[in-house]
Design an enzyme around this catalytic site. Structure first.
Site, PDB file in Angstrom:
ATOM      1  N   GLU A  82       0.835  -1.193   0.000  1.00 16.91           N
ATOM      2  CA  GLU A  82       0.000   0.000   0.000  1.00 16.91           C
ATOM      3  C   GLU A  82       0.876   1.251   0.000  1.00 16.91           C
ATOM      4  O   GLU A  82       0.405   2.344   0.275  1.00 16.91           O
ATOM      5  CB  GLU A  82      -0.950   0.000   1.201  1.00 16.91           C
ATOM      6  CG  GLU A  82      -0.264  -0.094   2.548  1.00 16.91           C
ATOM      7  CD  GLU A  82      -1.182   0.311   3.689  1.00 16.91           C
ATOM      8  OE1 GLU A  82      -1.589   1.473   3.694  1.00 16.91           O
ATOM      9  OE2 GLU A  82      -1.496  -0.544   4.538  1.00 16.91           O
ATOM     10  N   CYS A 116      -3.405  -3.245   4.475  1.00 23.44           N
ATOM     11  CA  CYS A 116      -2.493  -4.319   4.906  1.00 23.44           C
ATOM     12  C   CYS A 116      -2.865  -5.690   4.333  1.00 23.44           C
ATOM     13  O   CYS A 116      -2.239  -6.692   4.678  1.00 23.44           O
ATOM     14  CB  CYS A 116      -2.471  -4.377   6.431  1.00 23.44           C
ATOM     15  SG  CYS A 116      -2.180  -2.789   7.191  1.00 23.44           S
ATOM     16  N   THR A 159       2.771   3.653  15.892  1.00 20.14           N
ATOM     17  CA  THR A 159       2.379   2.349  15.337  1.00 20.14           C
ATOM     18  C   THR A 159       2.904   2.173  13.902  1.00 20.14           C
ATOM     19  O   THR A 159       2.358   1.401  13.126  1.00 20.14           O
ATOM     20  CB  THR A 159       0.851   2.124  15.372  1.00 20.14           C
ATOM     21  OG1 THR A 159       0.216   3.115  14.560  1.00 20.14           O
ATOM     22  CG2 THR A 159       0.309   2.204  16.784  1.00 20.14           C
ATOM     23  N   HIS A 247      -2.685 -10.299  11.854  1.00 22.94           N
ATOM     24  CA  HIS A 247      -2.140  -9.015  11.418  1.00 22.94           C
ATOM     25  C   HIS A 247      -1.909  -8.198  12.693  1.00 22.94           C
ATOM     26  O   HIS A 247      -2.786  -8.142  13.565  1.00 22.94           O
ATOM     27  CB  HIS A 247      -3.127  -8.301  10.487  1.00 22.94           C
ATOM     28  CG  HIS A 247      -2.784  -6.860  10.259  1.00 22.94           C
ATOM     29  ND1 HIS A 247      -1.543  -6.480   9.795  1.00 22.94           N
ATOM     30  CD2 HIS A 247      -3.483  -5.717  10.463  1.00 22.94           C
ATOM     31  CE1 HIS A 247      -1.514  -5.163   9.707  1.00 22.94           C
ATOM     32  NE2 HIS A 247      -2.668  -4.672  10.108  1.00 22.94           N
ATOM     33  N   ASN A 336       4.473  -2.134  12.802  1.00 25.38           N
ATOM     34  CA  ASN A 336       3.501  -2.551  11.797  1.00 25.38           C
ATOM     35  C   ASN A 336       4.140  -2.451  10.418  1.00 25.38           C
ATOM     36  O   ASN A 336       4.518  -1.368   9.984  1.00 25.38           O
ATOM     37  CB  ASN A 336       2.259  -1.657  11.868  1.00 25.38           C
ATOM     38  CG  ASN A 336       1.122  -2.179  10.995  1.00 25.38           C
ATOM     39  OD1 ASN A 336       1.273  -3.182  10.297  1.00 25.38           O
ATOM     40  ND2 ASN A 336      -0.015  -1.504  11.029  1.00 25.38           N
TER      41      ASN A 336
HETATM   42  N1  ACO Z   1       0.653   2.970  30.435  1.00 23.68           N
HETATM   43  C1  ACO Z   1      -0.002   1.848  30.082  1.00 23.68           C
HETATM   44  N2  ACO Z   1      -1.039   1.832  29.195  1.00 23.68           N
HETATM   45  C2  ACO Z   1      -1.424   3.028  28.659  1.00 23.68           C
HETATM   46  C3  ACO Z   1      -0.785   4.231  29.013  1.00 23.68           C
HETATM   47  C4  ACO Z   1       0.301   4.175  29.952  1.00 23.68           C
HETATM   48  N3  ACO Z   1       0.960   5.255  30.303  1.00 23.68           N
HETATM   49  N4  ACO Z   1      -1.382   5.228  28.324  1.00 23.68           N
HETATM   50  C5  ACO Z   1      -2.360   4.659  27.563  1.00 23.68           C
HETATM   51  N5  ACO Z   1      -2.381   3.327  27.780  1.00 23.68           N
HETATM   52  C6  ACO Z   1      -3.244   2.325  27.143  1.00 23.68           C
HETATM   53  C7  ACO Z   1      -4.681   2.728  27.058  1.00 23.68           C
HETATM   54  O1  ACO Z   1      -5.356   2.410  28.253  1.00 23.68           O
HETATM   55  C8  ACO Z   1      -5.145   1.899  25.879  1.00 23.68           C
HETATM   56  O2  ACO Z   1      -5.349   0.574  26.306  1.00 23.68           O
HETATM   57  P1  ACO Z   1      -6.611  -0.262  25.787  1.00 23.68           P
HETATM   58  O3  ACO Z   1      -6.463  -0.342  24.277  1.00 23.68           O
HETATM   59  O4  ACO Z   1      -6.476  -1.577  26.424  1.00 23.68           O
HETATM   60  O5  ACO Z   1      -7.815   0.504  26.162  1.00 23.68           O
HETATM   61  C9  ACO Z   1      -3.929   1.864  24.966  1.00 23.68           C
HETATM   62  O6  ACO Z   1      -2.830   2.252  25.784  1.00 23.68           O
HETATM   63  C10 ACO Z   1      -4.009   2.833  23.792  1.00 23.68           C
HETATM   64  O7  ACO Z   1      -4.304   4.093  24.326  1.00 23.68           O
HETATM   65  P2  ACO Z   1      -5.402   5.026  23.632  1.00 23.68           P
HETATM   66  O8  ACO Z   1      -5.486   6.319  24.378  1.00 23.68           O
HETATM   67  O9  ACO Z   1      -6.651   4.275  23.359  1.00 23.68           O
HETATM   68  O10 ACO Z   1      -4.666   5.218  22.250  1.00 23.68           O
HETATM   69  P3  ACO Z   1      -4.654   6.389  21.251  1.00 23.68           P
HETATM   70  O11 ACO Z   1      -5.972   6.961  21.043  1.00 23.68           O
HETATM   71  O12 ACO Z   1      -3.566   7.312  21.582  1.00 23.68           O
HETATM   72  O13 ACO Z   1      -4.246   5.602  19.895  1.00 23.68           O
HETATM   73  C11 ACO Z   1      -4.563   3.926  18.235  1.00 23.68           C
HETATM   74  C12 ACO Z   1      -4.274   4.214  19.709  1.00 23.68           C
HETATM   75  C13 ACO Z   1      -5.979   4.321  17.912  1.00 23.68           C
HETATM   76  C14 ACO Z   1      -4.371   2.447  17.949  1.00 23.68           C
HETATM   77  C15 ACO Z   1      -3.576   4.757  17.369  1.00 23.68           C
HETATM   78  O14 ACO Z   1      -2.259   4.380  17.680  1.00 23.68           O
HETATM   79  C16 ACO Z   1      -3.788   4.596  15.898  1.00 23.68           C
HETATM   80  O15 ACO Z   1      -4.621   5.284  15.314  1.00 23.68           O
HETATM   81  N6  ACO Z   1      -2.998   3.695  15.208  1.00 23.68           N
HETATM   82  C17 ACO Z   1      -3.084   3.482  13.775  1.00 23.68           C
HETATM   83  C18 ACO Z   1      -4.314   2.699  13.369  1.00 23.68           C
HETATM   84  C19 ACO Z   1      -4.210   1.241  13.649  1.00 23.68           C
HETATM   85  O16 ACO Z   1      -3.138   0.687  13.835  1.00 23.68           O
HETATM   86  N7  ACO Z   1      -5.373   0.546  13.631  1.00 23.68           N
HETATM   87  C20 ACO Z   1      -5.428  -0.894  13.804  1.00 23.68           C
HETATM   88  C21 ACO Z   1      -6.026  -1.666  12.655  1.00 23.68           C
HETATM   89  S1  ACO Z   1      -5.784  -0.922  11.107  1.00 23.68           S
HETATM   90  C22 ACO Z   1      -4.098  -0.980  10.637  1.00 23.68           C
HETATM   91  O17 ACO Z   1      -3.472  -1.976  10.674  1.00 23.68           O
HETATM   92  C23 ACO Z   1      -3.466   0.254  10.197  1.00 23.68           C
END
Ligand code: ACO
Length: 458
Positions: A82, A116, A159, A247, A336
C-alpha cells in the site's frame, strides 16, 4: 500438484530503528503508553534511500540467492503493498530488472493493493495459479512490502514500521495452505485510507479501525468455521491450532484479538452444553432462545465493555502465551509492516519452535486490511526440507536484528521529515547515509527530471 503453499520465506528488516521508550519521552506522552499500552518495544524505519520498490528488490534478490534459485525458475511474481510510488506502474515491473539477465520476461502477476491485505491477496493469487490449468511447473514469488509512517504528533505515529517479506510459493511446500478452508469478510469503511496521493501518511480514524479489525475478526472466524463444516472437517475452536497468527498493527491489539476468539469459543461451548441439557430435559423452545440471546449478549459485552475485554485477556493469557505471543517477536521490534505484518508473524512463530518439532503443526492466520478486506485461513506444516528453510530464515532475521543501528527519537523525526519533504521531488538525490544500510540492500540512488527512479545495490 501436491502440498501447495509456502516453500521459503525471507524477511527484510530495516537497518534503522527507534526505541519506543525514547519516543514516549520525545512525544511527551505518559510513560508506558507505547511500550505497555500498545505493547511495542522498537520501531524500524527507512530514510529517503529506501522506498517500496527498493524493499521489493532487496527481498526478491535475497530470497532467490539464499535459496540457490535462478530467476528463470520463477513464472509468477506478485507484490502486495500500500506504499505505491508510481501509481500506474507496479512495483513488480521494477523488480523485473532482476529477471532481465536471465532473459526471463514471461512472469505473470502485478501489484495488489488494499491497505495491509494486499500481501494476502497476492498469496491467494499465487496459490490459485499453482493449483490451476495456467500453471506451467515454475514457482511463484510473493512479496509483501510497506513503509508505515504516520504524521508527526498523531496518536498513530508510534504504530509505524517498515519491512518486507518475500515468499516462494509452489508445490512441495513446508507451509501447506489448507485447501478450501478460508473465511473472508469484506465491507466498505473509511477507517484508514490514503486520499492524498502526494503524501505517505494515511487519514486514519484509529478507534474506528480497531473496531473494524475486531469485527472483521469475528466475521472471518465464523466464515472460516462455516467453511470447515461445509467441507466435512471438524469445526473446532482455538484448540485446533498450535499457533494463531494475526495481522499486528500493534501487539496489544493482537492480545485483544486472541482473547476475543477465546471468549467466542467459551460462549459456544457453554451454549452447546446448555442446549444439550435443554434437549435432555425436553426444555421449551423459549429457553433455547434465551441461550442464543445470552450468546449475542456476551459478544456485545466483549466488544463494548473494557472490563469484559480485560477479563477475557486475563482468562486467555495461557493460550495467548502458548499460541500467539511467539508470533509477535518481529511485530514488537519492527512495528507494523502493513502487508508484511502477518507474514512477519508467521516467520516469528516458525523461529520460536525447534525445527524438529514443527512438522504437523497447524497455524491459523488472520489478515486484515482497512477499508476493508479480511481473511482467515490455515496452514499445516509439512517436513519438505523444513529445517533448511527455517535455518535460512533464522540466519537472516537474527543478522538483521543484531546489526541494526538505533537512532534517537530526534534523529528518527528528522529522517521522517526528510522523507515527507522529498517524496516525489524531482530531480532528487537521496540524503540518507548509505553506510547505515546492510550489505546487499537495494537503494534509491536518484530520481531524474522525468521522475524515473534509479536503484543500485550496496
Ligand atoms: N501505560 C499503560 N497503558 C497506557 C498508558 C500508559 N501510560 N497510556 C495509555 N495506555 C493504554 C490505554 O489504556 C489503551 O489501552 P486499551 O487499548 O487496552 O484501552 C492503549 O494504551 C491505547 O491508548 P489510547 O489512548 O486508546 O490510544 P490512542 O488513542 O492514543 O491511539 C490507536 C491508539 C488508535 C491504535 C492509534 O495508535 C492509531 O490510530 N494507530 C493506527 C491505526 C491502527 O493501527 N489501527 C489498527 C487496525 S488498522 C491498521 O493496521 C493500520
Amino acid at each position: 500438484p501436491k502440498d501447495v503453499g509456502i516453500r521459503a520465506m525471507h524477511v527484510v528488516i530495516p537497518s534503522l530503528y527507534v526505541d519506543q521508550a525514547d519516543l514516549e519521552r520525545y512525544d511527551r506522552v505518559s510513560e508506558g503508553k507505547y511500550t505497555v499500552g500498545l505493547g511495542q518495544k522498537q520501531m524500524g524505519f527507512c530514510t529517503d534511500l529506501e522506498d517500496v520498490n527498493s524493499l521489493c528488490l532487496t527481498a526478491v534478490s535475497q530470497l532467490i540467492e539464499n535459496n540457490g534459485l535462478s530467476y528463470s525458475d520463477i513464472g509468477r511474481l506478485e507484490v502486495g503493498t500500500e506504499t505505491l510510488v508510481d501509481k500506474s506502474k507496479s512495483a513488480k515491473t521494477v523488480v523485473m530488472q532482476l529477471f532481465a539477465a536471465a532473459g526471463n520476461h514471461r512472469v505473470e502477476g502485478v501489484d495488489t493493493t488494499n491497505a495491509c491485505y494486499g500481501g494476502t491477496a497476492a498469496l491467494f493469487n499465487a496459490l490459485a495459479w499453482a493449483e490451476s490449468s495456467a500453471w506451467d511447473g515454475r514457482l511463484a514469488v510473493v512479496v509483501a512490502a510497506d513503509i508505515a509512517v504516520y504524521a508527526a504528533g498523531s496518536s498513530a505515529r508510534a504504530t509505524g514500521g517498515a519491512g518486507a517479506v518475500a515468499m516462494l510459493v509452489g508445490p512441495g511446500a513446508s507451509l501447506v495452505v489448507d485447501r478450501g478452508l478460508r473465511g473472508t469478510y469484506m465491507d466498505h469503511a473509511y477507517d484508514f485510507y490514503k486520499p492524498d496521493l502526494g503524501s505517505e501518511y494515511p487519514v486514519v480514524d484509529g478507534q474506528l479501525s480497531v473496531r473494524c479489525y475486531l469485527n472483521a475478526l469475528d466475521r472471518c472466524y465464523e466464515s472460516y468455521r462455516g467453511e470447515c463444516g461445509a467441507r466435512g472437517h471438524a469445526v473446532r475452536g482455538l484448540d485446533a491450532f498450535d499457533s494463531f497468527v494475526f495481522h499486528a498493527p500493534y501487539c496489544k491489539l493482537v492480545r485483544k484479538a486472541l482473547a476475543r476468539l477465546y471468549a467466542k469459543d467459551s460462549v459456544r461451548e457453554k451454549t452447546s452444553a446448555d442446549e444439550k441439557a435443554a434437549a435432555a430435559d425436553k426444555t421449551s423452545a423459549d429457553e433455547k432462545a434465551a441461550a442464543v440471546d445470552k450468546t449475542s449478549a456476551a459478544d456485545k459485552t466483549s466488544a463494548d465493555d473494557k472490563a469484559a475485554e480485560a477479563a477475557a485477556m486475563d482468562r486467555s493469557r495461557p493460550v495467548f502465551e502458548a499460541k500467539t505471543e511467539p508470533s509477535l517477536m518481529l511485530a514488537s521490534r519492527v512495528g507494523n509492516t502493513y502487508t508484511a505484518s502477518v507474514y512477519s508473524g508467521l516467520a516469528s512463530y516458525l523461529l520460536s519452535v525447534p525445527p524438529e518439532r514443527l512438522a504437523g503443526k497447524r497455524i491459523g492466520v488472520f489478515s486484515y486490511g482497512s477499508g476493508l478486506a479480511s481473511s482467515m485461513y490455515s496452514i499445516t506444516v509439512v517436513d519438505n526440507g523444513l529445517a533448511a528453510m527455517v535455518g535460512r530464515l533464522r540466519e537472516s532475521v537474527s543478522a538483521g536484528l543484531r546489526r541494526r543501528t538505533r537512532f534517537t527519537a530526534e534523529q528518527f523525526a528528522d529522517a521522517l521529515d526528510v522523507r515527507r519533504e522529498s517524496l516525489h521531488r524531482a530531480p532528487y538525490a537521496p540524503a540518507g547515509d548509505r553506510a547505515l544500510l546492510f550489505p546487499g540492500t537495494w537503494y534509491l540512488s536518484g530520481i531524474d527530471e522525468m521522475r524515473r527512479r534509479h536503484y543500485e545495490r550496496k
